[in-house]
Write a protein that holds these residues in place. Structure first.
Motif, mmCIF file in Angstrom:
data_model
loop_
_atom_site.group_PDB
_atom_site.id
_atom_site.type_symbol
_atom_site.label_atom_id
_atom_site.label_comp_id
_atom_site.label_asym_id
_atom_site.label_seq_id
_atom_site.Cartn_x
_atom_site.Cartn_y
_atom_site.Cartn_z
ATOM 1 N N MET A 1 25.810 119.956 40.380
ATOM 2 C CA MET A 1 26.190 121.458 39.800
ATOM 3 C C MET A 1 26.088 122.505 40.722
ATOM 4 S SD MET A 1 22.676 121.613 37.400
ATOM 5 C CE MET A 1 22.820 123.357 36.687
ATOM 6 N N THR A 2 25.272 122.572 41.929
ATOM 7 C CA THR A 2 25.341 123.622 42.659
ATOM 8 C C THR A 2 26.432 123.957 43.211
ATOM 9 O OG1 THR A 2 24.502 122.105 44.112
ATOM 10 C CG2 THR A 2 22.723 123.417 43.618
ATOM 11 N N ASP A 3 27.625 122.816 43.411
ATOM 12 C CA ASP A 3 28.695 122.965 44.070
ATOM 13 C C ASP A 3 29.916 123.272 43.205
ATOM 14 O OD1 ASP A 3 27.377 122.289 46.173
ATOM 15 O OD2 ASP A 3 27.616 120.211 45.702
ATOM 16 N N LEU A 4 29.621 122.810 41.684
ATOM 17 C CA LEU A 4 30.701 123.109 40.653
ATOM 18 C C LEU A 4 29.964 123.065 39.455
ATOM 19 C CD1 LEU A 4 33.911 123.519 39.905
ATOM 20 C CD2 LEU A 4 33.726 120.981 39.526
ATOM 21 N N ILE A 5 29.627 124.286 38.924
ATOM 22 C CA ILE A 5 28.640 124.423 37.756
ATOM 23 C C ILE A 5 29.633 124.385 36.252
ATOM 24 C CG2 ILE A 5 28.557 127.028 37.572
ATOM 25 C CD1 ILE A 5 25.549 126.745 37.284
ATOM 26 N N ARG A 6 30.744 124.176 36.354
ATOM 27 C CA ARG A 6 31.512 124.504 35.048
ATOM 28 C C ARG A 6 31.284 123.432 34.212
ATOM 29 N NH1 ARG A 6 36.010 124.440 34.401
ATOM 30 N NH2 ARG A 6 36.147 126.329 33.079
ATOM 31 N N PRO A 7 31.292 122.109 34.375
ATOM 32 C CA PRO A 7 30.603 121.302 33.396
ATOM 33 C C PRO A 7 29.385 121.511 32.734
ATOM 34 C CG PRO A 7 31.746 120.059 35.325
ATOM 35 C CD PRO A 7 31.520 121.546 35.690
ATOM 36 N N ALA A 8 28.463 121.804 33.891
ATOM 37 C CA ALA A 8 27.193 122.214 33.194
ATOM 38 C C ALA A 8 27.224 123.491 32.451
ATOM 39 C CB ALA A 8 26.000 122.276 34.363
ATOM 40 N N LEU A 9 27.810 124.526 32.726
ATOM 41 C CA LEU A 9 27.596 125.779 32.091
ATOM 42 C C LEU A 9 28.511 125.907 31.180
ATOM 43 C CD1 LEU A 9 26.083 128.265 32.594
ATOM 44 C CD2 LEU A 9 27.767 129.222 34.352
ATOM 45 N N TYR A 10 29.626 125.177 30.854
ATOM 46 C CA TYR A 10 30.515 125.550 29.856
ATOM 47 C C TYR A 10 31.085 124.115 29.018
ATOM 48 C CZ TYR A 10 31.424 129.552 33.151
ATOM 49 O OH TYR A 10 31.428 130.586 33.875
ATOM 50 N N GLY A 11 30.412 123.202 29.709
ATOM 51 C CA GLY A 11 30.860 121.610 29.171
ATOM 52 C C GLY A 11 32.305 121.728 29.556
ATOM 53 N N ALA A 12 32.892 121.893 30.544
ATOM 54 C CA ALA A 12 34.189 122.094 30.884
ATOM 55 C C ALA A 12 34.557 120.703 31.715
ATOM 56 C CB ALA A 12 34.412 123.091 32.043
ATOM 57 N N ARG A 13 35.817 120.205 31.438
ATOM 58 C CA ARG A 13 36.047 118.799 31.830
ATOM 59 C C ARG A 13 36.946 119.071 33.029
ATOM 60 N NH1 ARG A 13 38.137 117.560 26.566
ATOM 61 N NH2 ARG A 13 40.294 117.995 27.374
ATOM 62 N N HIS A 14 36.497 118.456 34.158
ATOM 63 C CA HIS A 14 37.428 118.291 35.321
ATOM 64 C C HIS A 14 37.928 116.847 35.631
ATOM 65 C CE1 HIS A 14 36.947 122.238 37.361
ATOM 66 N NE2 HIS A 14 36.150 122.154 36.098
ATOM 67 N N ARG A 15 39.211 116.714 35.693
ATOM 68 C CA ARG A 15 39.735 115.234 36.249
ATOM 69 C C ARG A 15 38.964 114.605 37.219
ATOM 70 N NH1 ARG A 15 43.387 111.287 35.220
ATOM 71 N NH2 ARG A 15 44.066 110.382 37.308
ATOM 72 N N ILE A 16 38.563 113.482 36.940
ATOM 73 C CA ILE A 16 37.872 112.757 38.331
ATOM 74 C C ILE A 16 38.702 111.682 38.707
ATOM 75 C CG2 ILE A 16 35.605 111.591 38.873
ATOM 76 C CD1 ILE A 16 34.116 113.714 37.197
ATOM 77 N N GLU A 17 38.706 111.496 40.013
ATOM 78 C CA GLU A 17 39.177 110.041 40.540
ATOM 79 C C GLU A 17 38.454 109.378 41.625
ATOM 80 O OE1 GLU A 17 42.898 111.909 42.260
ATOM 81 O OE2 GLU A 17 43.634 112.124 40.356
ATOM 82 N N ASN A 18 38.392 108.062 41.668
ATOM 83 C CA ASN A 18 37.938 107.352 42.726
ATOM 84 C C ASN A 18 38.958 107.002 43.668
ATOM 85 O OD1 ASN A 18 36.552 105.671 44.469
ATOM 86 N ND2 ASN A 18 35.553 104.340 42.740
ATOM 87 N N LEU A 19 38.920 107.661 45.005
ATOM 88 C CA LEU A 19 39.701 107.482 45.856
ATOM 89 C C LEU A 19 39.504 106.185 46.838
ATOM 90 C CD1 LEU A 19 40.093 111.209 47.195
ATOM 91 C CD2 LEU A 19 41.393 110.178 45.488
ATOM 92 N N GLY A 20 38.365 105.524 46.629
ATOM 93 C CA GLY A 20 38.072 104.439 47.363
ATOM 94 C C GLY A 20 37.268 104.946 48.751
ATOM 95 N N ALA A 21 37.197 104.024 49.406
ATOM 96 C CA ALA A 21 36.074 104.078 50.655
ATOM 97 C C ALA A 21 36.887 103.845 51.822
ATOM 98 C CB ALA A 21 34.843 103.205 50.760
#
Ligand code: LLP
Length: 395
Positions: free
Chosen positions: A300-320
């Motif tokens: 949350m230190t790097d992207l606080i929007r979900p913690a602060l506003y309940g914001a949804r960001h799309r998340i993808e697993n790109l693999g290793a």
């Protein structure tokens, strides 16, 4: 195709903001296209959304102005090449040194939010033997259909001057020796997708201008309707550009500008959100008693929007690194996860109950639409270093 596919993520030192400057340039081109339909429309980028120097230089070079809310932002805008005559300075609590810096820099105007502030600006300008140009931020008492923490235009919010005090403050400014009132400013909130909200704002501005006309107050040269246009957080790759046409058409169809008036918009999020991804790596996959957690190295230190506003960001697993060589990540099957960070706070959660390709330690995870209010809201809580930034440009 996104600029952060699995190959491009390889080798990144995570967590890392990756900015797609081609997407930024195309966004700027689209905004410019809309502005070009009107001789008197200007866009001041709300730089609070992203102040990365490379990003700022791109926006300044494209000929836009800047909306700043602190002395630090004024300095960043000037360093990036924004013309002082295209910089406005807003905010409910301007400190004396910030007011002095703005006057010294000869910016276009202050967006003033109270009589107390107007008096201080007048007195500092007097000490400096200068005249400060001011616009009044009027609270339009118009709601926006968005998160409660990011609405600003309701009577109960702390922002702006009450509409019933508008004539009083304009007259008061007229009596002061070192301020010149040049316009009105409004802003109703952020992440607004319903054009009705902007239509209502423009209708309210029309009413207020009629009131000023009826009171015999001379027409002001600037009408600033603020920012707030939202973006598609659910499907950013298919909708990488906000609906600038609908936004500017709504204004043009509703707002009745007077002869000689200039219109300013202050879009922030819609300019930069979709060009940015936060790329992070899976540290651990942990089976809890009821949930499975993917623990990543961003928090949350790097992207606080979900913690602060309940914001949804799309998340993808790109693999290793090794999965890209050994084949398609979709061959792994899927699982349901909460994606969480390493910070010692229960709210350090990026998403709950989402389905992703089966995650393994070392996988790169892309958190989309992180270009706006990501890096600028980052903190060093838990004494973490700030993330890296990588700017990519192919064209
Ligand atoms: N003008 C004024 C006076 C503002 O207060 C803001 C944003 C803007 C323009 C730009 O609004 P935009 O076009 O970016 O919606 N941190 C929150 C957003 C806070 C917005 C604050 N003011 C978030 O991450 O959703």
């Amino acid at each position: 195709m996104s600029t952060v596919d699995s190959k491009l993520a390889m080798g990144l030192q995570t967590p890392c903001y990756v900015y797609d400057l081609d997407l930024l340039d195309e966004t700027l081109r689209r905004i410019r296209n809309e502005l070009n339909k009107h001789a008197n429309y200007h866009q001041h980028y709300a730089i609070k959304a992203n102040t990365d120097p490379t990003v700022l230089r791109h926006i300044a070079a494209a000929g836009f102005g800047a909306d700043c809310v602190s002395g630090g932002e004024i300095r960043a805008a000037l360093a990036a090449g924004f013309a002082p005559s295209e910089i406005s300075f807003a905010g409910v609590g301007k400190a004396d040194w910030e007011i002095r810096l703005a006057i010294e820099s000869d910016i276009e105007c202050f967006n003033v939010e109270s009589i107390a502030e107007l008096e201080v600006i007048n007195s500092i300008a007097q000490q400096m033997n200068a005249t400060a140009r001011v616009c009044f931020r009027i609270n339009p008492d118009v709601g926006a259909h968005t998160h409660a923490n990011i609405t600003t235009g309701l009577a109960e919010n702390k922002f702006g001057i009450a509409r019933e005090d508008m004539q009083k403050v304009v007259r008061l400014a007229g009596e002061m020796s070192n301020v010149k009132c040049i316009g009105l400013h409004f802003h109703i909130g952020s992440q607004i997708l319903d054009m009705t909200d902007f239509r209502e704002l423009c209708q309210r501005v029309n009413e207020l201008q009629d009131e000023l006309d009826a009171a015999g107050i001379p027409t002001m040269s600037i009408i600033n309707v603020g920012g707030g246009l939202g973006v598609d957080y659910d499907d950013p790759d298919d909708h990488p550009y906000a609906d600038f046409t609908a936004f500017y058409d709504t204004i043009a169809q509703t707002l009745k500008l007077r002869e000689g008036q200039q219109l300013i918009t202050e879009l922030g999020r819609a300019v930069v959100a979709q060009m940015g991804s936060l790329v992070t790596k899976v540290l651990y996959v942990k089976q809890g008693s009821v949930k499975q957690f993917v623990i990543v190295d961003a928090g949350m230190t790097d992207l606080i929007r979900p913690a602060l506003y309940g914001a949804r960001h799309r998340i993808e697993n790109l693999g290793a690194e090794d999965t890209t060589e050994s084949g398609d990540i979709s061959a792994r099957g899927t699982a349901t996860y909460d994606v969480v960070g390493p910070i010692c706070e229960s709210s350090d959660v990026f998403a709950t109950g989402i389905t992703l390709p089966v995650a393994k330690r070392g996988d790169y995870i892309r958190i989309c639409s992180a270009g706006a209010y990501g890096q600028t809201m980052a903190s060093q809580y838990n004494t973490r270093p700030l993330p890296n930034v990588v700017c990519r440009q192919n064209n």
